[in-house]
Design an enzyme around this catalytic site. Sequence first.
Site, PDB file in Angstrom:
ATOM      1  N   ARG A  22       9.049  15.442  17.567  1.00 24.68           N
ATOM      2  CA  ARG A  22       8.830  15.092  19.133  1.00 24.68           C
ATOM      3  C   ARG A  22       7.688  14.470  19.775  1.00 24.68           C
ATOM      4  O   ARG A  22       7.421  14.557  20.917  1.00 24.68           O
ATOM      5  CB  ARG A  22       9.273  16.352  20.111  1.00 24.68           C
ATOM      6  CG  ARG A  22      10.713  16.793  19.721  1.00 24.68           C
ATOM      7  CD  ARG A  22      11.020  17.820  21.023  1.00 24.68           C
ATOM      8  NE  ARG A  22      12.367  18.158  20.670  1.00 24.68           N
ATOM      9  CZ  ARG A  22      13.513  17.637  20.731  1.00 24.68           C
ATOM     10  NH1 ARG A  22      13.739  16.422  20.972  1.00 24.68           N
ATOM     11  NH2 ARG A  22      14.668  18.417  20.483  1.00 24.68           N
ATOM     12  N   ARG A  80       8.359  14.151  25.910  1.00 20.21           N
ATOM     13  CA  ARG A  80       7.967  14.438  27.473  1.00 20.21           C
ATOM     14  C   ARG A  80       6.406  14.743  27.948  1.00 20.21           C
ATOM     15  O   ARG A  80       6.165  14.696  28.822  1.00 20.21           O
ATOM     16  CB  ARG A  80       8.815  15.389  28.143  1.00 20.21           C
ATOM     17  CG  ARG A  80      10.428  15.022  28.335  1.00 20.21           C
ATOM     18  CD  ARG A  80      11.213  15.829  29.052  1.00 20.21           C
ATOM     19  NE  ARG A  80      11.501  17.194  28.492  1.00 20.21           N
ATOM     20  CZ  ARG A  80      11.762  17.983  29.018  1.00 20.21           C
ATOM     21  NH1 ARG A  80      11.719  18.369  30.228  1.00 20.21           N
ATOM     22  NH2 ARG A  80      12.047  19.271  28.336  1.00 20.21           N
ATOM     23  N   ARG A 137      10.569   5.866  30.195  1.00 18.82           N
ATOM     24  CA  ARG A 137      12.041   6.661  30.011  1.00 18.82           C
ATOM     25  C   ARG A 137      12.466   6.364  31.685  1.00 18.82           C
ATOM     26  O   ARG A 137      13.760   6.226  31.810  1.00 18.82           O
ATOM     27  CB  ARG A 137      11.770   8.115  29.947  1.00 18.82           C
ATOM     28  CG  ARG A 137      13.246   8.998  30.018  1.00 18.82           C
ATOM     29  CD  ARG A 137      13.290  10.173  29.290  1.00 18.82           C
ATOM     30  NE  ARG A 137      14.107  10.914  29.905  1.00 18.82           N
ATOM     31  CZ  ARG A 137      14.679  12.054  29.563  1.00 18.82           C
ATOM     32  NH1 ARG A 137      14.171  12.584  28.395  1.00 18.82           N
ATOM     33  NH2 ARG A 137      15.795  12.851  30.129  1.00 18.82           N
ATOM     34  N   ASP A 143      18.305   9.881  18.976  1.00 20.68           N
ATOM     35  CA  ASP A 143      18.841  11.509  19.161  1.00 20.68           C
ATOM     36  C   ASP A 143      19.824  11.607  17.976  1.00 20.68           C
ATOM     37  O   ASP A 143      20.626  10.698  17.559  1.00 20.68           O
ATOM     38  CB  ASP A 143      19.596  11.497  20.625  1.00 20.68           C
ATOM     39  CG  ASP A 143      19.911  13.035  20.681  1.00 20.68           C
ATOM     40  OD1 ASP A 143      19.005  13.831  21.003  1.00 20.68           O
ATOM     41  OD2 ASP A 143      20.842  13.357  20.420  1.00 20.68           O
ATOM     42  N   TYR A 186      27.927  20.520  17.564  1.00 22.41           N
ATOM     43  CA  TYR A 186      28.081  20.041  18.963  1.00 22.41           C
ATOM     44  C   TYR A 186      29.275  19.491  19.080  1.00 22.41           C
ATOM     45  O   TYR A 186      29.954  19.489  20.053  1.00 22.41           O
ATOM     46  CB  TYR A 186      27.063  18.951  18.911  1.00 22.41           C
ATOM     47  CG  TYR A 186      25.509  19.541  19.341  1.00 22.41           C
ATOM     48  CD1 TYR A 186      25.318  19.773  20.541  1.00 22.41           C
ATOM     49  CD2 TYR A 186      24.606  19.356  18.197  1.00 22.41           C
ATOM     50  CE1 TYR A 186      23.740  20.290  20.734  1.00 22.41           C
ATOM     51  CE2 TYR A 186      23.325  19.836  18.350  1.00 22.41           C
ATOM     52  CZ  TYR A 186      22.970  20.457  19.726  1.00 22.41           C
ATOM     53  OH  TYR A 186      21.532  20.655  19.727  1.00 22.41           O
TER      54      TYR A 186
END
Lengths: 341, 341
Positions: A21, A25, A34, A71, A148
Site C-alpha cells: 500500500r 492514503r 485520487r 485493486d 467477495y
Amino acid sequence: MIFVDACLKKQTKYTPVWMMRQAGRYLPEYMRVRAEAGDFLSLCKDYKRASEVTIQPVDILGVDAAILFSDILVVPLEMGMGLKFLKGEGPVFDEPIKTQDDLDKLDANKAVKNLNYVYDTIKLTRENLANDKALIGFLGAPWTLATYMIEGQGSKNYAICKKMLYSNPELLHKILDNVTKACIGYAKMQIRSGVNAIQIFDSWAAALEESAFFEFSWSYILRIVDEIKREFADFPVIVFPKGISGYLPKISGNFDVFGVDWSTPIELAKAHLADKYVLQGNMEPTRLYSQSAIDEGIDKILSVMQGQNHIFNLGHGILPDIPVQNAKYFIKQVQERSARG
Amino acid sequence: MIFVDACLKKQTKYTPVWMMRQAGRYLPEYMRVRAEAGDFLSLCKDYKRASEVTIQPVDILGVDAAILFSDILVVPLEMGMGLKFLKGEGPVFDEPIKTQDDLDKLDANKAVKNLNYVYDTIKLTRENLANDKALIGFLGAPWTLATYMIEGQGSKNYAICKKMLYSNPELLHKILDNVTKACIGYAKMQIRSGVNAIQIFDSWAAALEESAFFEFSWSYILRIVDEIKREFADFPVIVFPKGISGYLPKISGNFDVFGVDWSTPIELAKAHLADKYVLQGNMEPTRLYSQSAIDEGIDKILSVMQGQNHIFNLGHGILPDIPVQNAKYFIKQVQERSARG
C-alpha cells in the site's frame, strides 16, 4: 535491479525494501491525484493517473520497487460482476454468486482482454520508471477473490462461503477454477506488459482452517504459479497468504518469494522456508508511528535474516495515518542499516 | 465432574465438550430471557436471569460444563468506566484512558467488590446445576481489556494502543498492571463463589507481534495464573490467547489447559504443548452449518488427540445463525465418538 536480484537469490549491496500500500492514503500527493480521478475505481481505470501514483513512492520515499496501482477486484469486475466501492463500507458486488447459473454468466477470457487499462498502466509506468527500480504486478488469490464474489462484500465470518464449502464444495471449486483461469491470463498479460515480478495476495487465507486452506486456496495459487513458470521460467513470483503461520510446515511450491506477515515471527518463517525461498517482510506496520520503534524493528529483522535471501517490507499495508517523514525514515534506515561492504 | 477431571489430566469415559458462547443468540430460549432483561448489560447484572441462561445449554444441549454468562468488560465498567453496548457497534466506553490522570480515576479494588452480581450468578448457578456438570468462570486478559479501555471500543488496527505501546510504554504497563490487580481479585472471588475452573480470554492477543505479546499480554496472564495457583493450587486454569499459532514455541506457564483456536492446527498445538498441558478445542465453528462437516471435524480432532489430555470445544464462539439441532448433534457426536471402553 536490486529488487529482482534479491528475488532470484543473487547477492545485493543492501536489502531492498518496498511497502505494501505504498501508493496510498498516507501520501498527500496520492490524495490529490485520487481527488482528480473522482473515485477509487476511476483511478484504477485511468492508466495515466494510476501510473502516476504507482511511481510516487519511488520518487518520494526512494523505495526499491514500485507496485502497480490497482485493486484485486478488477478481475471479477471485468468477468462481468457489477462492483461499487461504498464510502466506509468498501467494495460491494451487485449480484453475488449463489448458483452455477450465476457463475455461467461470468467470462474469464473477457476479463483478461478487458483489463487493458491495467496493461496500459504497466507499459506507461515501465517507460517512466528508473531502470534500476522494479515494477511489481499483482493479483488477488482465487480464494480471496471468491470470498467477495460469494459474500458480495467484505465479511467477518465468511458464513456464506463456509456454507457453500461444507454443503456444496463442487460449486465452490467451479468458481475457484473459473477465477483461476482469469488470474492466469491476467498474470501473463501483466508480465508481457512489462512488470518485473508479480505478487499473489491471499488476504483472506486465514479465513480457512488448515485442510480447507490447502484444498480451496493454496492449490489454486500453485496452479497460477506453475502456469506462470511454464511460460516464464525465471520470472520472480511472490506469494503472500496472510495469517497462516500455523500452516507453514506444509508450505511448498514453485514460487520464489514468500511474503511474511507481521504475526509470523521472522525466525519461524526462516526455520520453515528460508532454505528454499526468499522471505519478504515482516515489520509490524504500527512501528511506523515511532522512529525508535522503526529502528528497533529493522535491527531485529535484519539480525535474523543476516542479509540472506531477504526483501524488507512491512508485514501488512502501511496505515493511512502514518506520517510521511516516518515512512521516508523507514526506507532510508533499511537501506543504510543493511548496507554490505 | 468429567470436565474438571479432564482439566487435571485424569482419565475420563469420553472427551468432555462445551462451546464458547454456548449461552448465546443461536438459542431461542436465550433470546427470550435477554428480551425480558431489556438489554445485554442488564442481563449481565440480573443474577437470576444470568444464571438461567448459563444453565440453558446444559439442559438443551447436554454439554459437560456451563460457562458463566457475563461479559469481559464488566471489569473496566466496575473500575469506574462508563460503558454502553450500542446496537451494531458493540461496546463503547464514554471516556477512554489517555493519561495517567484518567487511569488514576479507576479503582481495581472497587471493581472486585462491585462485581457482586457476578458472584451471585455463580452461587445461584452452582446451586441449580447438576453435580456432575462443571461451572466455568472467566475473565478477559488484561491486554484485551486494555484495548477497549484505551481505544474506547473495538478496533481494527489498535492504532491508539500501538501509539501508546511505542511512544509511552510505561503508561501502557501501568494500565495493564492496574487491570491485572482487578483481574486477580475478580478471579479469586469467582473461585470462592463456586466456579470449578476459570478461563482467561485473550481475544485480541493477535493484535500484538511476538515480542510485544509476551511483554504486554502474556506476562500479565501468567501473573494472574500464578496468583490463582498460590491460593488455589489444584484449581484448573484455562488460558485462551487467540490467533497466536506462530508464538506457540515460546508458550509455557503454570496453567492447566491451553485453548486452541481453529486457525491453529491441532497437530501443531499437540507437538508444542501436549506434553505439559491439556488442550481445549479446536473445531472450526462454521462446520456446525453441516452435519457431515461436524462428523468430519470431530473425527479428525479425536484421531489426533486419541483421548489424551483433551477437552473438545469449538475453536471460537458458536455463531448466532447455527441451527440448534446441529449444536445438539455436535455435542452428542463428540460424547459418543470419543467414548472409551
